[in-house]
Design an enzyme around this catalytic site. Structure first.
Site, mmCIF file in Angstrom:
data_model
loop_
_atom_site.group_PDB
_atom_site.id
_atom_site.type_symbol
_atom_site.label_atom_id
_atom_site.label_comp_id
_atom_site.label_asym_id
_atom_site.label_seq_id
_atom_site.Cartn_x
_atom_site.Cartn_y
_atom_site.Cartn_z
ATOM 1 N N LYS A 209 13.100 10.764 -13.576
ATOM 2 C CA LYS A 209 12.163 10.267 -12.736
ATOM 3 C C LYS A 209 12.686 9.913 -11.212
ATOM 4 O O LYS A 209 13.650 9.379 -11.299
ATOM 5 C CB LYS A 209 11.267 9.060 -13.062
ATOM 6 C CG LYS A 209 10.106 9.309 -14.284
ATOM 7 C CD LYS A 209 9.402 8.019 -14.422
ATOM 8 C CE LYS A 209 8.425 8.422 -15.656
ATOM 9 N NZ LYS A 209 7.315 7.138 -15.941
ATOM 10 N N HIS A 277 6.459 10.784 -27.170
ATOM 11 C CA HIS A 277 6.806 9.905 -26.403
ATOM 12 C C HIS A 277 7.430 8.647 -27.174
ATOM 13 O O HIS A 277 8.067 7.830 -27.167
ATOM 14 C CB HIS A 277 5.881 9.700 -25.388
ATOM 15 C CG HIS A 277 6.525 8.766 -24.081
ATOM 16 N ND1 HIS A 277 7.441 9.357 -23.306
ATOM 17 C CD2 HIS A 277 6.345 7.463 -23.737
ATOM 18 C CE1 HIS A 277 7.843 8.392 -22.396
ATOM 19 N NE2 HIS A 277 7.070 7.486 -22.624
ATOM 20 N N ARG A 280 10.979 8.446 -28.174
ATOM 21 C CA ARG A 280 11.556 7.902 -27.331
ATOM 22 C C ARG A 280 11.587 6.350 -27.060
ATOM 23 O O ARG A 280 12.709 5.694 -27.081
ATOM 24 C CB ARG A 280 11.370 8.186 -25.611
ATOM 25 C CG ARG A 280 11.896 7.571 -24.550
ATOM 26 C CD ARG A 280 11.351 8.286 -23.192
ATOM 27 N NE ARG A 280 11.455 7.351 -22.289
ATOM 28 C CZ ARG A 280 12.458 7.224 -21.201
ATOM 29 N NH1 ARG A 280 13.622 7.696 -21.626
ATOM 30 N NH2 ARG A 280 12.592 6.256 -20.427
ATOM 31 N N TYR A 312 10.946 -3.979 -24.747
ATOM 32 C CA TYR A 312 11.262 -3.523 -26.208
ATOM 33 C C TYR A 312 11.810 -4.948 -26.789
ATOM 34 O O TYR A 312 11.866 -4.949 -28.281
ATOM 35 C CB TYR A 312 12.472 -2.550 -26.145
ATOM 36 C CG TYR A 312 11.956 -1.152 -25.808
ATOM 37 C CD1 TYR A 312 11.116 -0.261 -26.439
ATOM 38 C CD2 TYR A 312 12.237 -0.439 -24.266
ATOM 39 C CE1 TYR A 312 10.236 0.742 -26.120
ATOM 40 C CE2 TYR A 312 11.847 0.555 -24.117
ATOM 41 C CZ TYR A 312 10.954 1.269 -24.836
ATOM 42 O OH TYR A 312 10.169 2.590 -24.450
#
Length: 332
Positions: A209, A277, A280, A312
């Site tokens: 990104k 996703h 990931r 996370y």
């Protein structure tokens, strides 16, 4: 500082991006909107998905403004906006069922456009800064169990759905990069054949990104999966061609990989949260649960801020709490 007319800016950079239409705005405002989109792509290297979302959000605001003010919105309309007008738009979107996250993105896009106009001496952005953004609930990423994530990267599971061997190997290799290296789907599909981590090359350089390059290690099983795909691929891939190609030899579409995962959900009995996703997310969650360093995980994921990666830790804490409640004699 002087700026070129919007028409000239859009025309000069038009080959880089298909400029969207911005009805029902006046031609002058529409031209500025097109120049803004082109500038986001050229100067800030915004992704195509971001550009499409911002353009769609602006069109929705312009459609609201046409009704709210009783005519096609013009540059003067945006110059004279009040905070109450912006709040009325947000309330209308909320009444239409739009969630807080979408409203946050929409307000950010409108604020970006207003600042673009302000830099060109054509508007003011203070009104958007005066509107408080809605608070979005913080959703935890949905990680998959390790066994399920590993199963999704096996060509055997993909071949059971009737896919040709080389296509099953291709999809498994691409999904392997998502789970084994933490890549976004766009990053994996953006690799060229010359950048493929195969043989003695155990790293890959990916464009993330914001146009940021990062180099990530690629573990042996993932490299072996890519090698197996390349051995079966019926197309001769020159170094500059896409590593992952479709059935006709062109660059592989993310949609093809998403559909493959949808079929895997049925074949493996996985929940709806099992998406590309999610692999990931699983990469980060499983690394953290095995003692991985948070800052190292941040670098691997390409997060600009550590706070983004810290979510996370909450995922891992939730997993541990669930295990405690289910296993402890007094947890029930």
């Amino acid at each position: 500082m002087s700026f070129p007319p919007a028409e000239n800016a859009a025309a000069a950079l038009a080959p880089r991006l298909d400029a969207p239409a911005f009805a029902p705005a006046t031609p002058e405002l529409a031209a500025e909107a097109q120049a803004w989109i082109v500038a986001l792509r050229a100067e800030r290297r915004a992704s195509r998905l971001t550009l499409e979302a911002y353009a769609r959000d602006l069109r929705q605001f312009l459609a609201f403004a046409a009704v709210h003010f009783g005519g096609a919105p013009a540059l003067a309309t945006l110059r004279d906006l009040r905070a109450a007008d912006v709040r009325a738009f947000m309330a209308a979107r909320r009444a239409g069922g739009v969630g807080s996250r979408s409203l946050l993105r929409q307000l950010a896009g409108l604020r970006s456009f207003a600042r673009f106009l302000q830099r060109r001496g054509l508007g003011q952005a203070a009104v958007f800064d005066a509107v408080h953004a809605p608070k979005a609930p913080r959703r935890l990423p949905k990680a998959l169990p390790a066994a399920a994530a590993c199963a999704m990267t096996k060509p055997q599971a993909l071949a059971e759905d009737g896919a040709e061997p080389w296509i099953a190997a291709r999809d498994a290799a691409a999904l392997g990069l998502l789970y084994g290296a933490g890549l976004r789907i766009s990053e994996a599909l953006g690799l060229t054949r010359g950048e493929a981590p195969v043989g003695d090359r155990d790293t890959a350089r990916v464009l993330g990104k914001g146009g940021k390059l990062r180099e990530i290690p690629v573990i042996l099983p993932v490299r072996r999966g890519i090698e197996a795909y390349l051995a079966l691929c019926p197309y001769g891939l020159s170094p500059e061609r896409s590593l992952f190609v479709g059935a006709r030899g062109g660059p592989l579409s993310p949609r093809v990989l998403q559909l493959a995962v949808a079929r895997l959900r049925g074949a493996l009995g996985l929940p709806p949260t099992a998406t590309p996703h999610a692999l990931r997310h699983s990469f980060a969650t499983h690394l953290l649960s095995r003692g991985g360093d948070l800052r190292a995980i941040q670098e691997l994921l390409g997060h600009a801020s550590l706070s983004t990666t810290q979510i996370y830790t909450a995922v891992d804490a939730t997993r541990l709490a669930d295990a405690y409640r289910s296993a402890h004699p007094r947890g029930g």
